[in-house]
Design a protein around this motif. Structure first.
Motif, mmCIF file in Angstrom:
data_model
loop_
_atom_site.group_PDB
_atom_site.id
_atom_site.type_symbol
_atom_site.label_atom_id
_atom_site.label_comp_id
_atom_site.label_asym_id
_atom_site.label_seq_id
_atom_site.Cartn_x
_atom_site.Cartn_y
_atom_site.Cartn_z
ATOM 1 N N ARG A 73 0.811 -1.219 0.000
ATOM 2 C CA ARG A 73 0.000 0.000 0.000
ATOM 3 C C ARG A 73 0.845 1.270 0.000
ATOM 4 N NH1 ARG A 73 -4.659 -0.089 4.369
ATOM 5 N NH2 ARG A 73 -5.389 1.538 2.945
ATOM 6 N N LEU A 74 2.172 1.101 0.087
ATOM 7 C CA LEU A 74 3.062 2.254 0.160
ATOM 8 C C LEU A 74 3.943 2.352 -1.079
ATOM 9 C CD1 LEU A 74 4.380 2.006 3.853
ATOM 10 C CD2 LEU A 74 2.321 3.149 3.017
ATOM 11 N N GLY A 75 4.127 3.572 -1.557
ATOM 12 C CA GLY A 75 5.120 3.847 -2.584
ATOM 13 C C GLY A 75 6.113 4.836 -2.021
ATOM 14 N N TYR A 76 7.406 4.546 -2.147
ATOM 15 C CA TYR A 76 8.426 5.374 -1.511
ATOM 16 C C TYR A 76 9.472 5.798 -2.525
ATOM 17 C CZ TYR A 76 12.210 6.712 1.692
ATOM 18 O OH TYR A 76 13.203 7.382 2.345
ATOM 19 N N CYS A 77 9.691 7.092 -2.602
ATOM 20 C CA CYS A 77 10.742 7.645 -3.456
ATOM 21 C C CYS A 77 11.784 8.277 -2.536
ATOM 22 C CB CYS A 77 10.163 8.692 -4.406
ATOM 23 S SG CYS A 77 11.373 9.423 -5.533
ATOM 24 N N PRO A 78 12.916 7.598 -2.311
ATOM 25 C CA PRO A 78 13.903 8.102 -1.351
ATOM 26 C C PRO A 78 14.670 9.295 -1.897
ATOM 27 C CG PRO A 78 14.743 6.157 -2.443
ATOM 28 C CD PRO A 78 13.332 6.326 -2.925
ATOM 29 N N GLY A 79 15.270 10.040 -0.992
ATOM 30 C CA GLY A 79 16.095 11.163 -1.405
ATOM 31 C C GLY A 79 17.433 10.710 -1.971
ATOM 32 N N SER A 80 17.928 9.570 -1.514
ATOM 33 C CA SER A 80 19.196 9.040 -2.013
ATOM 34 C C SER A 80 18.981 8.345 -3.358
ATOM 35 C CB SER A 80 19.778 8.049 -1.008
ATOM 36 O OG SER A 80 18.863 6.993 -0.761
ATOM 37 N N GLU A 81 20.080 8.095 -4.068
ATOM 38 C CA GLU A 81 19.984 7.521 -5.407
ATOM 39 C C GLU A 81 19.588 6.042 -5.368
ATOM 40 O OE1 GLU A 81 20.584 8.787 -8.661
ATOM 41 O OE2 GLU A 81 20.286 10.742 -7.732
ATOM 42 N N GLY A 82 20.479 5.167 -4.923
ATOM 43 C CA GLY A 82 20.145 3.753 -4.797
ATOM 44 C C GLY A 82 19.793 3.062 -6.093
ATOM 45 N N LEU A 83 20.348 3.509 -7.220
ATOM 46 C CA LEU A 83 20.043 2.929 -8.527
ATOM 47 C C LEU A 83 21.210 2.067 -9.013
ATOM 48 C CD1 LEU A 83 18.609 6.152 -10.194
ATOM 49 C CD2 LEU A 83 17.300 4.280 -9.219
ATOM 50 N N TYR A 84 20.909 1.123 -9.889
ATOM 51 C CA TYR A 84 21.947 0.267 -10.474
ATOM 52 C C TYR A 84 22.342 0.832 -11.836
ATOM 53 C CZ TYR A 84 20.902 -3.131 -6.839
ATOM 54 O OH TYR A 84 20.744 -3.750 -5.626
ATOM 55 N N ALA A 85 23.613 1.193 -11.981
ATOM 56 C CA ALA A 85 24.055 1.910 -13.171
ATOM 57 C C ALA A 85 24.001 1.062 -14.433
ATOM 58 C CB ALA A 85 25.481 2.427 -12.959
ATOM 59 N N ASN A 86 24.189 -0.258 -14.313
ATOM 60 C CA ASN A 86 24.349 -1.083 -15.515
ATOM 61 C C ASN A 86 23.057 -1.738 -15.983
ATOM 62 O OD1 ASN A 86 24.171 -2.741 -13.301
ATOM 63 N ND2 ASN A 86 25.637 -4.272 -14.058
ATOM 64 N N VAL A 87 21.910 -1.355 -15.431
ATOM 65 C CA VAL A 87 20.628 -1.873 -15.911
ATOM 66 C C VAL A 87 19.808 -0.712 -16.455
ATOM 67 C CG1 VAL A 87 20.647 -3.756 -14.227
ATOM 68 C CG2 VAL A 87 19.457 -1.626 -13.689
ATOM 69 N N SER A 88 18.802 -1.033 -17.256
ATOM 70 C CA SER A 88 17.945 0.017 -17.818
ATOM 71 C C SER A 88 16.892 0.428 -16.797
ATOM 72 C CB SER A 88 17.252 -0.487 -19.080
ATOM 73 O OG SER A 88 16.283 -1.479 -18.763
ATOM 74 N N GLY A 89 16.292 1.584 -17.047
ATOM 75 C CA GLY A 89 15.210 2.033 -16.183
ATOM 76 C C GLY A 89 14.066 1.040 -16.151
ATOM 77 N N LEU A 90 13.756 0.455 -17.307
ATOM 78 C CA LEU A 90 12.672 -0.518 -17.381
ATOM 79 C C LEU A 90 12.992 -1.755 -16.546
ATOM 80 C CD1 LEU A 90 10.025 -1.608 -18.522
ATOM 81 C CD2 LEU A 90 11.296 -2.363 -20.555
ATOM 82 N N GLU A 91 14.224 -2.262 -16.665
ATOM 83 C CA GLU A 91 14.597 -3.451 -15.903
ATOM 84 C C GLU A 91 14.516 -3.194 -14.401
ATOM 85 O OE1 GLU A 91 17.946 -5.927 -18.246
ATOM 86 O OE2 GLU A 91 18.451 -3.816 -17.957
ATOM 87 N N TRP A 92 14.958 -2.010 -13.990
ATOM 88 C CA TRP A 92 14.976 -1.694 -12.561
ATOM 89 C C TRP A 92 13.571 -1.604 -11.988
ATOM 90 C CZ3 TRP A 92 14.203 2.950 -9.493
ATOM 91 C CH2 TRP A 92 14.722 2.840 -8.196
ATOM 92 N N VAL A 93 12.672 -0.871 -12.677
ATOM 93 C CA VAL A 93 11.300 -0.722 -12.186
ATOM 94 C C VAL A 93 10.577 -2.070 -12.244
ATOM 95 C CG1 VAL A 93 9.095 0.452 -12.524
ATOM 96 C CG2 VAL A 93 11.238 1.706 -12.873
ATOM 97 N N ARG A 94 10.811 -2.850 -13.329
ATOM 98 C CA ARG A 94 10.178 -4.175 -13.425
ATOM 99 C C ARG A 94 10.600 -5.074 -12.271
ATOM 100 N NH1 ARG A 94 12.045 -8.822 -14.876
ATOM 101 N NH2 ARG A 94 13.946 -7.937 -15.772
#
Length: 309
Positions: A73-94
């Motif tokens: 029931r929660l969606g969280y968008c953190p202030g820190s990055e926490g992203l994986y550089a070598n994957v696409s945006g689609l792969e990460w969200v999926r």
């Protein structure tokens, strides 16, 4: 929606949140405070990343700590990055949708829809390492909304966005609220929150200073020291009237305007109409320095620091 009962969070001898009690019904709120005021600590408590040292936290009536049912029931968008550089945006969200328990096909459809909502369709197949800061911020928002949560919690979501991106983000969040969804938006920039909702929580030093609409808190501050500008065709007569009634601490007359400082604006607002009627003085414009959310924020901080009695 959110209940805090005497919540304190300590980091050794440092206080992150200080004895906060709060009961928020469903709705959209801005969480306002300067950097270091405790906003991120509070969000971490609400999302179960931290546990309170003292007190209890409830979101939709449940403890958020290790609560998979609540996380849906929660969606969280953190202030820190926490992203994986070598994957696409689609792969990460999926992938994050799959962590919610969705199968691969449904997760991909949800990810594509969320990325389209934030304007990232054209770039969603590119590796995240190639994204600008604003694009990474959009992808972070996409993962927060992809599973259609009831409450969206955002920590400084406008960071890195250009003016067009900020406008688009604001419109998206207003549509989110209009759809009956809940929102808690943390920011140190008041105009960002003011453009989306007029209900807010203001914290500083880990303490809750005020909550409610801007109008409600303005009403509480009606007798806080204030600067008021009055425009009239008879500025000197008006200045004499105000001095006579002893409602000013300082006063300046210039070019059809009277600018005065007063510790008792409530008394002035209440009695000024009758004084003007008796003296047959017309006022064409009147405004206060404390009409913006920024000024309201500053006034509350002065009271909190003991600068205003």
């Amino acid at each position: 929606m959110i209940q805090l009962n005497s919540v304190t969070k300590l980091y050794g001898t440092v206080i992150g949140v200080n004895d906060m009690t709060l009961d928020l019904p469903a709705g959209a709120y801005g969480l306002l405070g300067p950097n270091g005021s405790g906003k991120t600590t509070l969000l971490s408590l609400l999302t179960g990343q931290l546990v309170p040292t003292i007190g209890s936290v409830r979101v939709f009536g449940q403890s958020p700590r290790n609560n998979a049912e609540l996380f849906h029931r929660l969606g969280y968008c953190p202030g820190s990055e926490g992203l994986y550089a070598n994957v696409s945006g689609l792969e990460w969200v999926r992938y994050l949708c799959q962590l919610q328990g969705w199968n691969s096909a449904d997760a991909r459809r949800a990810a594509e829809a969320a990325l389209a909502t934030v304007g990232m369709t054209a770039a969603m197949q590119r590796p995240i390492a190639s994204y600008s800061r604003g694009m990474r911020q959009r992808v972070k928002l996409a993962q927060a909304i992809a599973h259609d949560p009831d409450l969206l919690i955002l920590d400084e979501p406008f960071n890195g966005l250009d003016p067009i991106g900020r406008h688009e983000m604001g419109e998206l969040l207003k549509e989110w609220i209009a759809g009956g969804k809940c929102l808690l938006l943390a920011s140190h920039l008041l105009y960002e929150v003011e453009s989306i909702t007029d209900r807010f929580l203001l914290i500083n030093g880990g303490r809750l200073l005020a909550s409610g609409t801007a109008a409600e808190v303005h009403a509480l501050l009606v007798d806080a020291p204030n600067e008021i500008t009055l425009r009239t065709s008879h500025p000197h007569r008006l200045a004499s009237l105000l001095v006579e009634h002893k409602v000013t601490d300082s006063l300046h007359v210039s070019d059809h305007c009277v600018v005065l400082s007063t510790k008792h604006p409530g008394q002035l607002y209440e009695q000024l109409p009758q004084w003007l009627a008796d003296e047959k003085i017309a006022i064409t414009e009147m405004h206060s320095a404390d009409e913006s959310l920024q000024a309201l924020f500053d006034s509350l901080l002065k009271i909190h620091r003991g600068e205003v009695l």
